[in-house]
Write a protein that holds these residues in place. Structure first.
Motif, PDB file in Angstrom:
ATOM      1  N   LYS A 136     -29.699  -9.799  10.247  1.00  0.00           N
ATOM      2  CA  LYS A 136     -29.829 -10.981  10.258  1.00  0.00           C
ATOM      3  C   LYS A 136     -30.901 -11.908   9.268  1.00  0.00           C
ATOM      4  O   LYS A 136     -30.408 -12.534   8.736  1.00  0.00           O
ATOM      5  CB  LYS A 136     -30.843 -11.458  11.614  1.00  0.00           C
ATOM      6  CG  LYS A 136     -31.335 -12.744  11.942  1.00  0.00           C
ATOM      7  CD  LYS A 136     -32.904 -13.093  11.305  1.00  0.00           C
ATOM      8  CE  LYS A 136     -33.654 -12.177  12.002  1.00  0.00           C
ATOM      9  NZ  LYS A 136     -35.206 -12.282  11.523  1.00  0.00           N
ATOM     10  N   THR A 181     -28.969 -13.851  18.808  1.00  0.00           N
ATOM     11  CA  THR A 181     -28.833 -12.943  19.335  1.00  0.00           C
ATOM     12  C   THR A 181     -29.571 -11.590  18.956  1.00  0.00           C
ATOM     13  O   THR A 181     -29.911 -10.791  20.054  1.00  0.00           O
ATOM     14  CB  THR A 181     -27.342 -12.376  19.224  1.00  0.00           C
ATOM     15  OG1 THR A 181     -27.048 -12.395  17.500  1.00  0.00           O
ATOM     16  CG2 THR A 181     -26.368 -13.243  19.483  1.00  0.00           C
ATOM     17  N   SER A 182     -29.955 -11.596  17.647  1.00  0.00           N
ATOM     18  CA  SER A 182     -31.130 -10.430  17.500  1.00  0.00           C
ATOM     19  C   SER A 182     -32.327 -10.436  18.244  1.00  0.00           C
ATOM     20  O   SER A 182     -32.893  -9.426  18.608  1.00  0.00           O
ATOM     21  CB  SER A 182     -31.265 -10.298  15.948  1.00  0.00           C
ATOM     22  OG  SER A 182     -31.812 -11.431  15.352  1.00  0.00           O
ATOM     23  N   HIS A 185     -31.690  -9.523  21.708  1.00  0.00           N
ATOM     24  CA  HIS A 185     -31.728  -7.821  21.675  1.00  0.00           C
ATOM     25  C   HIS A 185     -33.220  -7.355  21.378  1.00  0.00           C
ATOM     26  O   HIS A 185     -33.460  -6.352  22.163  1.00  0.00           O
ATOM     27  CB  HIS A 185     -30.808  -7.574  20.531  1.00  0.00           C
ATOM     28  CG  HIS A 185     -30.685  -6.040  20.445  1.00  0.00           C
ATOM     29  ND1 HIS A 185     -31.490  -5.550  19.255  1.00  0.00           N
ATOM     30  CD2 HIS A 185     -29.804  -5.262  20.884  1.00  0.00           C
ATOM     31  CE1 HIS A 185     -31.166  -3.954  19.393  1.00  0.00           C
ATOM     32  NE2 HIS A 185     -30.471  -3.771  20.190  1.00  0.00           N
TER      33      HIS A 185
END
Length: 196
Positions: A136, A181-182, A185
């Motif tokens: 990212k 999204t990271s 996560h």
């Protein structure tokens, strides 16, 4: 705090941020390209500090703490810089809104993770960045490196400016998706931090 070369490189990266911002906004020929080059060298220090820390077994809790903060600082400042710059393509207002939304989403995620790290630190848990987060960061850096000098490139060569803008814009969209999204996560992977 144990002083070592990786940590020194991280601090140097933080000190390059005001230089980048001054170059970006103080007008002279090629000033935004100069800012982008400072940004590029700052990104190089990000690669080398991690590489040297692992190679020479100089990984420290301070390094794990300060390195992601330095990354967030330079990315946040660069995002704000491009956010207040009028896009070179039309409709400019649409691109401005999209870039602003991407900036808000990225900065909100980074703030959320910083608070998450603070909670972890309060529990004496040091959280290092994972591979998903590093990817990212790389995409964010590529996007900003393309977008920072756009105004200079379009003066020298309109086609080059347009290519850099659209390339950087596409990378920024991808970076925004990866950032959100990271972040999800990262929290799920370390959800034990939120358990009482």
């Amino acid at each position: 705090m144990k002083k070592n070369i990786p940590n020194i490189l991280t601090v140097i990266r933080m000190l390059m941020i005001p230089v980048l911002i001054v170059l970006f906004f103080v007008e002279f020929e090629g000033h935004r390209l100069a800012a982008a080059l400072v940004y590029f060298f700052a990104c190089l220090t990000d690669f080398f500090d991690g590489y040297l820390a692992r190679k020479n077994n100089l990984v420290t809790n301070f390094g794990k703490f300060i390195d992601p903060i330095a990354d967030k600082m330079i990315i946040a400042c660069s995002l704000v810089a491009i956010c207040v710059t009028e896009p070179i393509v039309q409709p400019a207002n649409v691109y401005t809104i999209i870039i602003a939304v991407c900036t808000m989403m990225i900065l909100s995620r980074e703030l959320m993770i910083s608070v998450f790290r603070t909670i972890a630190a309060d529990k004496q848990v040091v959280l290092a960045a994972d591979m998903f987060g590093k990817i990212k960061t790389v995409v964010q850096m590529m996007a900003l490196f393309a977008l920072l000098p756009v105004a200079d490139f379009v003066v020298w060569n309109e086609l080059a400016g347009i290519v850099f803008f659209y390339g950087g814009f596409a990378l920024l969209l991808l970076a925004t998706v990866l950032t959100v999204t990271s972040g999800i996560h990262y929290i799920l992977r370390n959800k034990v931090v939120l358990e009482d």
